[in-house]
Scaffold this active site. Structure first.
Site, mmCIF file in Angstrom:
data_model
loop_
_atom_site.group_PDB
_atom_site.id
_atom_site.type_symbol
_atom_site.label_atom_id
_atom_site.label_comp_id
_atom_site.label_asym_id
_atom_site.label_seq_id
_atom_site.Cartn_x
_atom_site.Cartn_y
_atom_site.Cartn_z
ATOM 1 N N TYR A 111 -46.101 31.420 65.582
ATOM 2 C CA TYR A 111 -45.011 32.153 66.171
ATOM 3 C C TYR A 111 -44.581 31.723 67.625
ATOM 4 O O TYR A 111 -45.444 31.784 68.282
ATOM 5 C CB TYR A 111 -44.898 33.505 65.828
ATOM 6 C CG TYR A 111 -44.755 34.113 64.546
ATOM 7 C CD1 TYR A 111 -43.586 34.286 64.039
ATOM 8 C CD2 TYR A 111 -45.825 34.175 63.791
ATOM 9 C CE1 TYR A 111 -43.223 34.597 62.850
ATOM 10 C CE2 TYR A 111 -45.631 34.863 62.507
ATOM 11 C CZ TYR A 111 -44.565 35.146 62.100
ATOM 12 O OH TYR A 111 -44.193 35.490 60.683
ATOM 13 N N TYR A 150 -51.089 32.221 58.334
ATOM 14 C CA TYR A 150 -51.644 32.402 59.641
ATOM 15 C C TYR A 150 -52.905 33.438 59.569
ATOM 16 O O TYR A 150 -52.530 34.495 58.904
ATOM 17 C CB TYR A 150 -50.667 32.420 60.642
ATOM 18 C CG TYR A 150 -49.709 33.803 60.724
ATOM 19 C CD1 TYR A 150 -50.206 34.954 61.133
ATOM 20 C CD2 TYR A 150 -48.493 33.490 59.985
ATOM 21 C CE1 TYR A 150 -49.175 35.980 61.057
ATOM 22 C CE2 TYR A 150 -47.775 34.559 60.027
ATOM 23 C CZ TYR A 150 -48.086 35.670 60.532
ATOM 24 O OH TYR A 150 -47.101 36.928 60.302
ATOM 25 N N ARG A 160 -52.182 36.032 56.457
ATOM 26 C CA ARG A 160 -50.853 36.108 55.916
ATOM 27 C C ARG A 160 -50.424 34.815 54.996
ATOM 28 O O ARG A 160 -50.407 33.807 55.396
ATOM 29 C CB ARG A 160 -49.550 36.387 56.835
ATOM 30 C CG ARG A 160 -49.804 37.651 57.573
ATOM 31 C CD ARG A 160 -49.702 38.993 57.003
ATOM 32 N NE ARG A 160 -48.930 39.015 55.755
ATOM 33 C CZ ARG A 160 -47.549 39.360 56.013
ATOM 34 N NH1 ARG A 160 -46.968 39.405 57.074
ATOM 35 N NH2 ARG A 160 -46.982 39.114 54.676
ATOM 36 N N HIS A 163 -44.312 32.864 54.944
ATOM 37 C CA HIS A 163 -43.459 33.666 54.833
ATOM 38 C C HIS A 163 -42.137 33.775 55.618
ATOM 39 O O HIS A 163 -42.508 33.181 56.841
ATOM 40 C CB HIS A 163 -43.783 35.217 54.649
ATOM 41 C CG HIS A 163 -44.326 35.639 55.871
ATOM 42 N ND1 HIS A 163 -45.560 35.524 56.071
ATOM 43 C CD2 HIS A 163 -43.698 36.304 56.926
ATOM 44 C CE1 HIS A 163 -46.027 35.996 57.394
ATOM 45 N NE2 HIS A 163 -44.805 36.574 57.899
ATOM 46 N N HIS A 165 -39.266 35.998 57.649
ATOM 47 C CA HIS A 165 -38.831 37.211 57.750
ATOM 48 C C HIS A 165 -37.137 37.277 57.740
ATOM 49 O O HIS A 165 -36.579 36.369 58.176
ATOM 50 C CB HIS A 165 -39.053 37.856 59.101
ATOM 51 C CG HIS A 165 -40.393 37.923 59.347
ATOM 52 N ND1 HIS A 165 -41.195 39.226 59.138
ATOM 53 C CD2 HIS A 165 -41.583 37.105 59.902
ATOM 54 C CE1 HIS A 165 -42.414 39.114 59.395
ATOM 55 N NE2 HIS A 165 -42.614 37.954 59.914
#
Lengths: 248, 182
Positions: A111, A150, A160, A163, A165
């Site tokens: 991110y 990640y 995780r 995905h 959000h």
């Protein structure tokens, strides 16, 4: 509780039909420990709602806000994808003109956020942030890069699943919700406590996009379709629409 | 509920990195800070240990100073000529959130005025809805607040110089009342 039931139904006691749709105290997700509310939600009758909105207009959206691959001079690295679907209410009516916001990791699972510690490279051509208004039939479309999985510090070897959000508004503030979209076939979903906090197979399926070959564009991008159904009751984890769920 | 209802999409947590997707300039300023008639609505978000929650998102949706429900854009790109009614504040390391806005008026005379509130955070697997009521005589007769008994206090702001103060407690003895709708 008996006292409350004898009165007009302003305060609903903890619903014993329970069967958590989202198990909000899911112990495998450690961050719930000191944050999950311990008391049942209190039901607010409809006559007290009174607040349609908010309204967002075209002024909220920039030219490339829904194309995350065109927000920089160069192209981001990764698998180019199209994610599209409709925002609907639970009667199936499209919710047009509503704001959809997304954020995600880059193809390497990183991110663009200063708190992020995963030692995967940032992509100078990818912010991972998008925004769009649905059109009249409730359709949203984003062009982006498939996010990578990640690691996270929840437990040993925790990862995780990939995905995106999603933040969605709807017609009334009661419908306001935030969720995550997953990709079909991801082997990390059964291992992920955040995904597994959804305790029914149907609830889990509601978060997984379908690969849609008709959305894919030849020689350019793969297509995924994911509809979002908003429920203004905020009670999805109390009620199972179609009865008992299969075990999983 | 009937069989015709579509199955609603499940909630998931906003996660620790919401800021990249949800932050935008002036998100917490429904009106410019310090402008005529503005108030500050602020407070802290606490967890069940009484520790500040440094990564919560608090959103408000409110009537304007005349009790109208806004139906104009401007919640993202702020406009000087209209009031959008929507604000978003990420809590800081002390769990502090803050909005600059106008005092909402009731939609009908004599009814309570309030902010509708949504709270998201890492560790919250589903949205939380609550309210922040403006203190005043209208609250005494409100049937909903009356039914809440002692817990109603968790929904009522405190008047402070320049505006209102209201803390949100996710868990514990003074846990804020969180709402479902029917």
């Amino acid at each position: 509780m008996a006292q409350l039931e004898a009165e007009p139904p302003v305060v609903l006691p903890d619903d014993p039909s329970g069967g958590a749709e989202v198990q909000v105290d899911y112990p495998g997700y450690r961050s719930t420990r000191w944050r999950v509310a311990e008391r049942p939600l209190v039901t607010l009758p409809e006559e007290f709602h009174a607040l349609d909105g908010p309204v967002f207009g075209d002024d909220a959206i920039g030219q490339f806000d829904n194309d995350l691959t065109r927000q920089h001079p160069g192209e981001p690295i990764g698998e180019r994808i199209i994610v599209t679907g409709r925002v609907l209410d639970d009667d199936g009516r499209p919710i047009g003109g509503t704001l959809v916001e997304i954020w995600q990791a880059n193809a390497g699972g990183r991110y663009r956020q200063k708190k992020e510690r995963h030692p995967a490279p940032l992509d100078p051509n990818f912010n991972g942030v998008g925004r769009v208004l649905t059109d009249a039939d409730g359709t949203y479309t984003f062009v982006t890069i498939k996010p990578g999985p990640y690691p996270w510090p929840n437990h040993q070897n925790a990862w995780r699943p990939a995905h995106i959000h999603f933040s969605v508004f709807g017609n009334q503030f009661t419908e306001r919700m935030v969720t995550q979209m997953y990709f079909p076939g991801d082997p990390l979903m059964p291992l992920d406590p955040i995904f597994q906090s959804i305790t029914s197979a149907k609830g889990q399926k509601s978060l997984i996009a379908d690969y849609d070959h008709d959305v894919s564009v030849p020689d350019w991008a793969l297509g995924y379709r994911w509809d979002i159904v908003l429920n203004g009751s905020n009670r999805t984890w109390f009620e199972s629409v179609d009865g008992p769920e299969e075990e999983h | 509920m009937t069989d015709q209802k579509l199955y609603p999409t499940a909630d998931q947590t906003v996660g620790p990195y919401y800021a990249i997707g949800m932050e935008y300039p002036h998100s917490e300023e429904l009106v410019p800070h310090g402008s005529a008639g503005s108030i500050v609505l602020s407070g802290y978000v606490y967890d069940g240990n009484g520790a500040p929650v440094p990564d919560a998102v608090v959103e408000i949706w409110q009537t304007d100073a005349d009790g109208n429900v806004p139906a104009v854009s401007g919640g993202i790109n702020r406009r000087a000529d209209s009031f959008s009614g929507f604000g978003r504040s990420g809590s800081d390391d002390e769990g502090y959130y803050q909005f600059t806005t106008v005092l909402p008026a009731p939609t009908e005379p004599g009814k309570p005025a309030f902010f509708a509130v949504a709270v998201f955070a890492r560790g919250l697997l589903a949205r939380l809805h609550t309210r922040i009521y403006v203190p005043g005589p209208a609250l005494a007769d409100d049937p909903f607040l009356t039914r809440l008994g002692d817990r109603a206090a968790t929904l009522i702001a405190t008047e402070v110089p320049g505006g209102l103060r209201h803390d949100i407690r996710l868990q514990g003895e003074k846990e804020t009342v969180f709402l479902a709708y029917n």
